[in-house]
Design a protein around this motif. Structure first.
Motif, PDB file in Angstrom:
ATOM      1  N   VAL A   1      23.875   4.478   8.409  1.00 36.31           N
ATOM      2  CA  VAL A   1      23.159   3.283   8.876  1.00 36.31           C
ATOM      3  C   VAL A   1      21.750   3.724   9.253  1.00 36.31           C
ATOM      4  N   ARG A   2      20.746   3.164   8.577  1.00 39.98           N
ATOM      5  CA  ARG A   2      19.342   3.444   8.908  1.00 39.98           C
ATOM      6  C   ARG A   2      18.767   2.170   9.560  1.00 39.98           C
ATOM      7  N   GLY A   3      18.261   2.324  10.786  1.00 45.85           N
ATOM      8  CA  GLY A   3      17.680   1.152  11.449  1.00 45.85           C
ATOM      9  C   GLY A   3      18.263   0.963  12.825  1.00 45.85           C
ATOM     10  N   LEU A   4      17.870  -0.068  13.436  1.00 49.90           N
ATOM     11  CA  LEU A   4      16.970  -1.150  13.065  1.00 49.90           C
ATOM     12  C   LEU A   4      15.552  -0.773  13.504  1.00 49.90           C
ATOM     13  N   HIS A   5      14.630  -0.770  12.530  1.00 52.31           N
ATOM     14  CA  HIS A   5      13.289  -0.239  12.785  1.00 52.31           C
ATOM     15  C   HIS A   5      12.192  -1.249  12.456  1.00 52.31           C
ATOM     16  N   ALA A   6      11.035  -1.018  13.070  1.00 55.40           N
ATOM     17  CA  ALA A   6       9.808  -1.750  12.725  1.00 55.40           C
ATOM     18  C   ALA A   6       8.625  -0.964  13.284  1.00 55.40           C
TER      19      ALA A   6
ATOM     20  N   ALA B   1       5.269  -5.506   6.432  1.00 57.25           N
ATOM     21  CA  ALA B   1       6.189  -6.327   5.637  1.00 57.25           C
ATOM     22  C   ALA B   1       6.763  -5.382   4.579  1.00 57.25           C
ATOM     23  N   LYS B   2       8.015  -5.611   4.190  1.00 51.90           N
ATOM     24  CA  LYS B   2       8.692  -4.727   3.222  1.00 51.90           C
ATOM     25  C   LYS B   2       9.379  -5.556   2.152  1.00 51.90           C
ATOM     26  N   LEU B   3       9.266  -5.052   0.920  1.00 53.00           N
ATOM     27  CA  LEU B   3      10.005  -5.642  -0.197  1.00 53.00           C
ATOM     28  C   LEU B   3      11.033  -4.584  -0.618  1.00 53.00           C
TER      29      LEU B   3
ATOM     30  N   LEU C   1      12.710  -6.565  12.433  1.00 50.47           N
ATOM     31  CA  LEU C   1      13.398  -5.278  12.390  1.00 50.47           C
ATOM     32  C   LEU C   1      14.139  -5.193  11.061  1.00 50.47           C
ATOM     33  N   HIS C   2      14.239  -3.998  10.513  1.00 48.54           N
ATOM     34  CA  HIS C   2      14.943  -3.812   9.235  1.00 48.54           C
ATOM     35  C   HIS C   2      15.894  -2.630   9.334  1.00 48.54           C
ATOM     36  N   GLY C   3      17.024  -2.783   8.643  1.00 54.10           N
ATOM     37  CA  GLY C   3      17.980  -1.676   8.560  1.00 54.10           C
ATOM     38  C   GLY C   3      18.990  -1.965   7.459  1.00 54.10           C
TER      39      GLY C   3
ATOM     40  N   VAL D   1       0.808  -1.233   0.000  1.00 53.55           N
ATOM     41  CA  VAL D   1       0.000   0.000   0.000  1.00 53.55           C
ATOM     42  C   VAL D   1       0.832   1.271   0.000  1.00 53.55           C
ATOM     43  N   GLN D   2       2.141   1.131   0.249  1.00 48.76           N
ATOM     44  CA  GLN D   2       2.975   2.340   0.316  1.00 48.76           C
ATOM     45  C   GLN D   2       4.355   2.032  -0.222  1.00 48.76           C
ATOM     46  N   ASP D   3       4.844   2.913  -1.085  1.00 52.07           N
ATOM     47  CA  ASP D   3       6.226   2.819  -1.569  1.00 52.07           C
ATOM     48  C   ASP D   3       7.045   3.897  -0.886  1.00 52.07           C
ATOM     49  N   ASN D   4       8.264   3.542  -0.481  1.00 49.37           N
ATOM     50  CA  ASN D   4       9.184   4.519   0.111  1.00 49.37           C
ATOM     51  C   ASN D   4      10.467   4.546  -0.697  1.00 49.37           C
ATOM     52  N   GLN D   5      11.136   5.698  -0.684  1.00 47.74           N
ATOM     53  CA  GLN D   5      12.450   5.822  -1.302  1.00 47.74           C
ATOM     54  C   GLN D   5      13.293   6.763  -0.458  1.00 47.74           C
TER      55      GLN D   5
ATOM     56  N   ALA E   1      19.641  11.098  14.966  1.00 54.53           N
ATOM     57  CA  ALA E   1      19.584  11.312  16.436  1.00 54.53           C
ATOM     58  C   ALA E   1      18.643  10.299  17.075  1.00 54.53           C
ATOM     59  N   LYS E   2      17.621   9.949  16.307  1.00 52.08           N
ATOM     60  CA  LYS E   2      16.640   8.947  16.792  1.00 52.08           C
ATOM     61  C   LYS E   2      17.295   7.579  16.933  1.00 52.08           C
ATOM     62  N   ASP E   3      18.143   7.225  15.979  1.00 50.07           N
ATOM     63  CA  ASP E   3      18.681   5.857  15.956  1.00 50.07           C
ATOM     64  C   ASP E   3      19.778   5.644  16.985  1.00 50.07           C
TER      65      ASP E   3
ATOM     66  N   PHE F   1       0.541   1.037   6.177  1.00 50.37           N
ATOM     67  CA  PHE F   1       0.921   2.447   6.108  1.00 50.37           C
ATOM     68  C   PHE F   1       1.852   2.846   7.255  1.00 50.37           C
ATOM     69  N   TYR F   2       2.577   3.901   7.062  1.00 50.31           N
ATOM     70  CA  TYR F   2       3.431   4.485   8.104  1.00 50.31           C
ATOM     71  C   TYR F   2       2.572   4.905   9.296  1.00 50.31           C
ATOM     72  N   ASN F   3       3.061   4.555  10.484  1.00 51.95           N
ATOM     73  CA  ASN F   3       2.356   4.979  11.695  1.00 51.95           C
ATOM     74  C   ASN F   3       3.421   5.284  12.739  1.00 51.95           C
TER      75      ASN F   3
ATOM     76  N   PHE G   1      14.804   1.740  -2.319  1.00 49.42           N
ATOM     77  CA  PHE G   1      13.376   1.751  -2.632  1.00 49.42           C
ATOM     78  C   PHE G   1      12.699   0.553  -1.975  1.00 49.42           C
ATOM     79  N   TYR G   2      11.554   0.766  -1.350  1.00 46.52           N
ATOM     80  CA  TYR G   2      10.863  -0.401  -0.796  1.00 46.52           C
ATOM     81  C   TYR G   2       9.358  -0.235  -0.748  1.00 46.52           C
ATOM     82  N   LYS G   3       8.686  -1.365  -0.903  1.00 48.53           N
ATOM     83  CA  LYS G   3       7.226  -1.444  -0.850  1.00 48.53           C
ATOM     84  C   LYS G   3       6.850  -1.908   0.554  1.00 48.53           C
TER      85      LYS G   3
HETATM   86  C1  LIG Z   1       9.447   5.611   7.438  1.00 46.78           C
HETATM   87  C2  LIG Z   1       8.724   6.891   7.114  1.00 46.78           C
HETATM   88  C3  LIG Z   1       9.217   8.119   7.494  1.00 46.78           C
HETATM   89  N1  LIG Z   1       8.541   9.261   7.186  1.00 46.78           N
HETATM   90  C4  LIG Z   1       9.123  10.547   7.559  1.00 46.78           C
HETATM   91  C5  LIG Z   1       9.441  10.703   9.024  1.00 46.78           C
HETATM   92  C6  LIG Z   1      10.632  11.624   9.030  1.00 46.78           C
HETATM   93  O1  LIG Z   1      10.208  12.989   8.932  1.00 46.78           O
HETATM   94  C7  LIG Z   1      11.364  11.267   7.736  1.00 46.78           C
HETATM   95  C8  LIG Z   1      12.524  10.310   7.941  1.00 46.78           C
HETATM   96  O2  LIG Z   1      12.046   9.233   8.729  1.00 46.78           O
HETATM   97  P1  LIG Z   1      13.076   8.242   9.397  1.00 46.78           P
HETATM   98  O3  LIG Z   1      14.236   8.991   9.952  1.00 46.78           O
HETATM   99  O4  LIG Z   1      12.302   7.325  10.309  1.00 46.78           O
HETATM  100  O5  LIG Z   1      13.564   7.428   8.086  1.00 46.78           O
HETATM  101  P2  LIG Z   1      14.474   6.100   8.116  1.00 46.78           P
HETATM  102  O6  LIG Z   1      15.529   6.196   9.182  1.00 46.78           O
HETATM  103  O7  LIG Z   1      14.888   5.854   6.719  1.00 46.78           O
HETATM  104  O8  LIG Z   1      13.442   4.978   8.558  1.00 46.78           O
HETATM  105  C9  LIG Z   1      13.274   3.782   7.819  1.00 46.78           C
HETATM  106  O9  LIG Z   1      14.411   3.014   8.103  1.00 46.78           O
HETATM  107  C10 LIG Z   1      14.367   1.630   7.917  1.00 46.78           C
HETATM  108  C11 LIG Z   1      15.386   1.273   6.868  1.00 46.78           C
HETATM  109  C12 LIG Z   1      13.057   1.032   7.634  1.00 46.78           C
HETATM  110  O10 LIG Z   1      12.970  -0.124   7.224  1.00 46.78           O
HETATM  111  C13 LIG Z   1      11.830   1.780   7.906  1.00 46.78           C
HETATM  112  O11 LIG Z   1      10.991   1.727   6.762  1.00 46.78           O
HETATM  113  C14 LIG Z   1      11.983   3.185   8.302  1.00 46.78           C
HETATM  114  O12 LIG Z   1      11.949   3.227   9.711  1.00 46.78           O
HETATM  115  O13 LIG Z   1      10.370  10.648   6.896  1.00 46.78           O
HETATM  116  C15 LIG Z   1       7.353   9.237   6.478  1.00 46.78           C
HETATM  117  O14 LIG Z   1       6.746  10.298   6.200  1.00 46.78           O
HETATM  118  N2  LIG Z   1       6.841   8.020   6.104  1.00 46.78           N
HETATM  119  C16 LIG Z   1       7.481   6.844   6.393  1.00 46.78           C
HETATM  120  O15 LIG Z   1       6.978   5.769   6.011  1.00 46.78           O
END
Ligand SMILES: Cc1cn([C@H]2C[C@H](O)[C@@H](COP(=O)(O)OP(=O)(O)O[C@H]3O[C@H](C)C(=O)[C@H](O)[C@H]3O)O2)c(=O)[nH]c1=O
Length: 181
Positions: free
Chosen positions: A58-63, A71-73, A118-120, A46-50, A168-170, A137-139, A131-133
């Protein structure tokens, strides 16, 4: 396309069929019918991210938890990452185990990360377009994570710590053993 299940049940490596000719290449980056036939998963996203990241990020480890689990592709459009999927499904026999795989614009591999993981990823090239599907939805409120250098996971991100860049979050995420699911 060819699908290989990893040692973590429900987590699949997808190797698309690349058709090359004198112009370049073509491949079906996603086909819901074939995906469903080969994995048994619905393949309804339902949602594509890029995202774009530079070397060492390093992005993660998130869920996302509960009803908002995703689930993510995942795949790489340009560059190369080390992609990590950690099984944190309660009562899973492989809880705390992870898959590590290089995804790149060269190998065109994809990883299906099921709900409850968890994914990262770490960026191994100068830059990466990732890129991932997602099948949900994001919550933001349901987000949780585990810190990249968790002692029990002991992940080798293939990037020197001195070159790493995290949000800073990670950098303040908690440990796997303190995870409340
Ligand atoms: C994930 C997401 C984020 N955002 C906004 C929230 C922040 O303003 C900005 C960056 O978010 P964040 O720092 O959480 O992005 P990542 O660190 O790449 O997070 C992702 O990192 C790992 C690799 C994942 O698998 C997850 O899909 C996701 O958590 O995009 C959105 O508007 N929609 C979204 O679906």
């Amino acid at each position: 396309m060819q699908v290989v299940e990893t040692e973590l049940k429900g987590c699949y490596i997808i190797n698309p069929t690349i058709v090359e000719d004198e112009r370049g290449y073509f491949f079906e980056s996603f086909n819901q019918k074939k995906f469903e036939q080969l994995t048994g998963e619905s393949g309804i996203f339902v949602q594509d991210n890029q995202s774009n990241s530079s070397y060492g990020v390093v992005r993660g480890l998130h869920a996302q938890r509960g009803e908002f689990a995703q689930a993510k592709l995942v795949r790489v459009l340009s560059g190369k990452v080390l992609d990590i999927a950690v099984d944190v499904r309660p009562n899973s026999p492989t809880f705390g185990k992870y898959v590590a795989i290089e995804l790149s614009s060269e190998n065109k591999k994809q990883l299906y990360v099921p709900r409850g993981f968890l994914h990262g990823f770490s960026v191994l090239s100068e830059s990466v377009d990732f890129f991932y599907k997602c099948d949900n939805f994001y919550n933001k409120e349901s987000e949780y994570g585990v810190i990249y250098n968790d002692k029990d996971l002991n992940i080798d991100w293939k990037v020197p710590t001195s070159s790493m860049l995290l949000s800073a979050k990670d950098v303040v995420l908690g440990s796997l053993k303190d995870l409340k699911l």
